[in-house]
Each structure stands twice: as structure tokens, then as C-alpha cells.
Design an enzyme around this catalytic site. Structure first.
Site, short mmCIF file in Angstrom:
data_model
loop_
_atom_site.label_atom_id
_atom_site.label_comp_id
_atom_site.label_asym_id
_atom_site.label_seq_id
_atom_site.Cartn_x
_atom_site.Cartn_y
_atom_site.Cartn_z
N HIS A 86 6.86 -66.11 22.35
CA HIS A 86 6.47 -66.05 23.80
C HIS A 86 7.75 -65.97 24.26
O HIS A 86 7.97 -65.58 25.86
CB HIS A 86 5.70 -67.17 24.54
CG HIS A 86 4.32 -67.62 23.65
ND1 HIS A 86 3.66 -66.40 23.34
CD2 HIS A 86 4.02 -68.55 22.96
CE1 HIS A 86 2.44 -67.13 22.76
NE2 HIS A 86 2.81 -68.34 22.61
N ASP A 248 6.48 -67.97 14.60
CA ASP A 248 6.59 -69.00 13.65
C ASP A 248 5.25 -69.49 13.28
O ASP A 248 5.24 -69.95 12.18
CB ASP A 248 7.26 -70.20 14.57
CG ASP A 248 6.80 -70.61 15.93
OD1 ASP A 248 5.68 -69.93 16.50
OD2 ASP A 248 7.12 -71.58 16.46
#
Length: 497
Positions: A86, A248
Site C-alpha cells: 500500500h 509481504d
């Protein structure tokens, strides 16, 4: 040790960067390295980072991992990069960073997110258009925030990248993004796997932002070879190939072998995540479920809670306890903490969707208000939030035969048992706790050569489960916790009213 199957996995997180050396033939992790980052924090929820820190940390962690592995960087065949999702990294036409990166945990653009959500037609409109509901942490609201507060910077922007895209750009000179990490931008359609250019045009009618988008690539497509100057700087093989990499969560899915239906990965970190592989996009996703693409060719429906070890850590520090002291104290209390419960929404909350909520202890009396009960209630309360998210995934048809538990909290035998009992599902921990860095290295091995083993073969070889951490639910505890969890649901419902 093979010298032709050595791969470097990088994981750039909020708190620091990890590096891992993997021998993909033996499945052994040969070396680890790490280096910290610092946050730029401010009022209104500002959480930013200097991308230059990521580059410094990557260099330090890589050298440390190579030293621990006892190998030359010239033996590295491929590099995979994982990074926090993000974040917004803006580059000018020379490839220089224009301002600090706004991170996933930055909530300064909440107002802009609400404006965009209204334009999309609310949660229903966002689901129909993008396949998910945009949230304040997503990248798209950060773009609108930049337009409102730094229009001159947006005017100079030539490239819009995510953190892992930026690290790949530094390594190779190419601006690319893969579907998994792109899913968390808020301007990507997770069903069609294309950028939503009209949404960006709404933010910037001049079309400037559309031209700054990176090229989209498939998960198995490599970005290219490492740049000679960077190979020299890191002491790596100049022929090393950089894989597509990913966010991740996507890389940790690979690093826990969560690449087929039936497995749930649950991370007990500062925040909590629960996700599972799905071969198809969710037909009717819940608003709170982020139906991201995976970095393996499928989808990775995911929920994220904002309150986990940050909450247990706060309670531990309140009492001046060490980590072991906190765990010992929590073990002294019975299941249900003698009626004490904690709604742990110290950061507000994403799942359940309570962005303005605060935390509170409930059920306190003169006899049950003990350190032991408060410590246990902190662990139980945060774990109920993960159960709430797991129920959402199950309601969408995802199966959970086993939970693969990672993150700092997974090292606690008490917490592992609580997860097994509250979820009524067996729990197992991978041997390698750095799941995202391991997943990045595995993905690099998968990307490098067309004749390499399948991803499933690589995961079977490289993802090793720790039999000592296997924890099965206990029937009496499962029944007790079902009752306590329903109490939590009633307490949450009272907040929403």
C-alpha cells in the site's frame, strides 16, 4: 551445498529489512540478515518513511546474510523482493524520490478515502467496480491526499510505485508491478487484473497519473537482471535475475506453502492477518475481506486487524513486565480470564470495521481485576478479532484444515494453544519465521528458469514445518471459547449500534 541454486530473498517491512539466503536444491536457509527503519510520525495519523532508508537497510542486511551463509554474492542466481503493501512512492523523471513514502498504516488520507468511496458508490459500488472495498490504508487515497496537499509534487511525478516496485526499480531500472501487490492500490481491478485508469482520471483529469503507472507483469515474469552498478555495490553476481516479487502477504503465503486451498496463514505481528489461497476470485466477497490477487496466479482473500502484539505489548509495558513475565502472568489466569474481556481497539479497527472505536476492558470486579486476568484478556481479545476475520473467509467458502502460524506471537506456546482452541483448528508453525523473505527467495527460484521445478515442488522442498510447534485444539477449551467468543460478538455489536 549447491552453488547453482542460491537465491536472495528480501523483505522490506515497516520496522526493518530482512535478507535471507536460500539453497533451493536442499531447501536450506543458509543465512539471515536484518537492519532497522525509523518512522516519520505526525498528527492526523501520519506514518511515513524515507525510501533511502530501505536502500541502506537492504545493503546492510544482504551483506550480513551473505556473511552468515559463508558464501560469495557472486553465487547468487536470483533475487526476490517482498515489501509492505500500500505505500506510495513518487519518483520524478530522473528516478529520484520526490517525498517520503506514505505507508500502509498512515491514516492521514482517511478523508480522501471517504471522498473516493462516495464517488465509487459506497462499499457496493467499490465491490462491483474493483472487486474489493477501498480502505484508508490503500494507495489511492494517498494520491488524492498528495494532490490536495502537495500539488506541485504530483505535477512532477513521473512514476507511481509501491515499496516493492521501488526496490525492484533500484535493482533493475525497470518500473513494473505484479498483480498481488497491485491489488492493494485501490486503482486495480482484482478480477480483470488491470489498472482502473478511469479512477485515476477522476483524481487527475489531465491524465498525468495514468502515464505514471508501472507496467503490469505476471507473477512468474522476471523484471530483468540486476544493474551492474548495484551488483557491484551489493557484491552480487551481475547476471543475477530479479523476480517479480510482491507484497509481504503474498510472499509470506509462498513462504508458508499457502498456494493451494485448505491452508490458512495467520500472522501474529503488530497487526494481524489471515488469508487463504483461492483459485478463483470471490464471487460475492464481504466488504471487510480484501480479495487480493496472489503472487502465484490465483487469489488471496485476506483480512487484516490493526490491533495485535501492539496491544499485548502496551499491556505488558503498563505492568512493567518482560515478555516472559507477561506470558507467565497470562498463563496463571483461566480461559475467559474470570469474566474479564478486552475490546482491543487501541488503533480503531479494520476488521471488525470500527475505525473510530477505542479499547476498553469489560466485566471488571473487585475480585477479578488482576494482572493475570488483564494480560490473558489482552491475548484473548486480539485473537477473537482474528476469529472474526476467519469466519468471514469461511463464509466465503474457504476451507481451513490447518492454520500455519507466523509472526512474533507464534513463538508463545500459550498463544498457539489459544489460536487452536478459539479457531477450533490445528496449528503448525513453519521452521523459518521470516516467511515473507523465504517466499521471495522461493519465488525468485521459480522465476529464474523456465525448466525450474514447479512452485509446489519448491514449497514442498523449502517450506519446513516445526513438529515441536504443532498444537491441536482441546475439546473442552473449544467449547468454552465458543461461549466467550459469542460474548465478544455481542460486545462488538453493541459498539456498532
Amino acid at each position: 551445498m549447491s552453488t547453482t541454486h542460491l537465491y536472495l530473498g528480501i523483505d522490506c517491512g515497516t520496522q526493518g529489512t530482512k535478507a535471507l539466503i536460500l539453497d533451493s536444491e536442499s531447501g536450506q536457509v543458509l543465512g539471515l540478515g536484518s537492519a532497522p527503519h525509523t518512522l516519520i510520525q505526525g498528527a492526523q495519523g501520519r506514518r511515513e518513511q524515507d525510501p533511502g532508508q530501505w536502500l541502506d537497510a537492504l545493503q546492510h542486511a544482504t551483506r550480513q546474510a551473505l556473511t552468515q551463509a559463508g558464501i560469495s554474492g557472486q553465487q547468487i542466481q536470483g533475487i526476490g523482493v517482498s515489501a509492505q503493501q500500500h505505500g506510495l512512492v513518487l519518483l520524478d523523471s530522473q528516478g529520484d524520490v520526490l517525498r517520503p513514502a506514505k505507508l500502509w498504516c498512515d491514516t492521514e488520507s482517511t478523508g480522501e478515502n471517504n471522498q473516493l468511496l462516495e464517488w465509487l458508490g459506497g462499499e457496493t459500488g467499490s465491490l462491483e467496480r474493483l472487486g474489493l472495498v477501498i480502505a484508508p490504508g490503500y494507495t489511492v487515497s494517498k494520491l488524492l491526499w498528495t494532490k490536495h496537499h502537495h500539488p506541485q509534487i504530483l505535477a512532477r511525478t513521473a512514476h507511481i510505485l509501491l515499496p516493492h516496485d521501488y526496490l525492484n526499480f533500484w535493482l533493475t531500472g525497470r518500473c513494473c508491478s505484479e498483480y498481488g501487490d497491485a491489488s492493494g492500490t485501490g486503482y486495480f481491478n482484482v478480477r480483470t487484473r488491470q489498472w482502473d485508469r478511469e479512477l485515476l482520471h477522476h483524481i487527475d483529469p489531465d491524465g498525468h497519473l495514468e502515464q505514471a503507472l508501472p507496467e503490469l507483469i505476471e507473477p512468474r515474469q522476471p523484471i530483468g537482471r540486476i544493474r551492474p552498478l548495484i551488483a557491484q555495490l551489493l557484491g552480487l553476481n551481475p547476471d543475477a535475475v530479479v523476480s517479480s516479487g510482491g507484497g509481504d502477504n503474498m510472499m509470506a503465503a509462498i513462504g508458508t506453502g499457502n498456494i493451494e486451498p485448505g491452508i490458512i496463514t495467520m500472522s501474529l505481528g503488530s497487526s494481524g492477518t489471515v488469508y487463504a489461497f483461492d483459485p478463483q476470485p470471490q464471487a460475492r466477497p464481504e466488504a471487510s475481506v480484501a480479495s487480493f490477487c496472489s503472487s502465484t496466479g490465483g487469489w488471496l482473500p485476506l483480512i487484516c486487524t490493526l490491533n495485535l502484539t501492539n496491544v499485548t505489548g502496551a499491556v505488558r509495558e503498563l505492568f512493567g513486565l518482560s515478555l516472559e513475565g507477561f506470558n507467565q502472568m497470562a498463563r496463571q489466569a483461566p480461559a475467559g480470564a474470570e469474566g474479564v474481556s478486552l475490546l482491543p481497539f487501541l488503533n480503531g479497527e479494520r476488521v471488525p470495521a470500527l475505525p473510530d472505536a477505542t479499547g476498553n476492558f469489560q466485566g471488571l470486579t473487585l475480585t477479578n481485576m488482576t494482572q493475570a486476568n488483564l494480560c490473558r484478556a489482552a491475548i484473548e481479545g486480539t485473537t477473537y478479532g482474528l476469529r472474526y476475520g476467519l469466519d468471514l473467509l469461511r463464509r466465503n467458502g474457504l476451507q481451513s484444515h490447518v492454520i500455519r502460524l507466523v509472526g512474533g506471537g507464534s513463538k508463545s506456546p500459550l498463544w498457539r494453544q489459544l489460536v487452536a482452541d478459539i479457531m477450533a483448528t490445528p496449528v503448525v508453525c513453519p521452521e523459518q519465521s521470516e516467511a515473507a523473505a523465504l517466499g521471495a527467495a522461493i519465488q525468485a527460484a521459480w522465476c529464474v528458469a523456465a525448466d525450474s521445478p514447479t512452485l509446489a515442488d519448491l514449497c514442498r522442498r523449502c517450506v519446513r514445518l516445526d513438529p515441536a510447534g504443532e498444537t491441536r485444539p482441546e475439546a473442552d477449551n473449544v467449547r468454552a471459547y465458543e461461549h466467550f467468543y459469542q460474548r465478544y460478538r455481542l460486545q462488538v455489536a453493541a459498539l456498532t449500534e
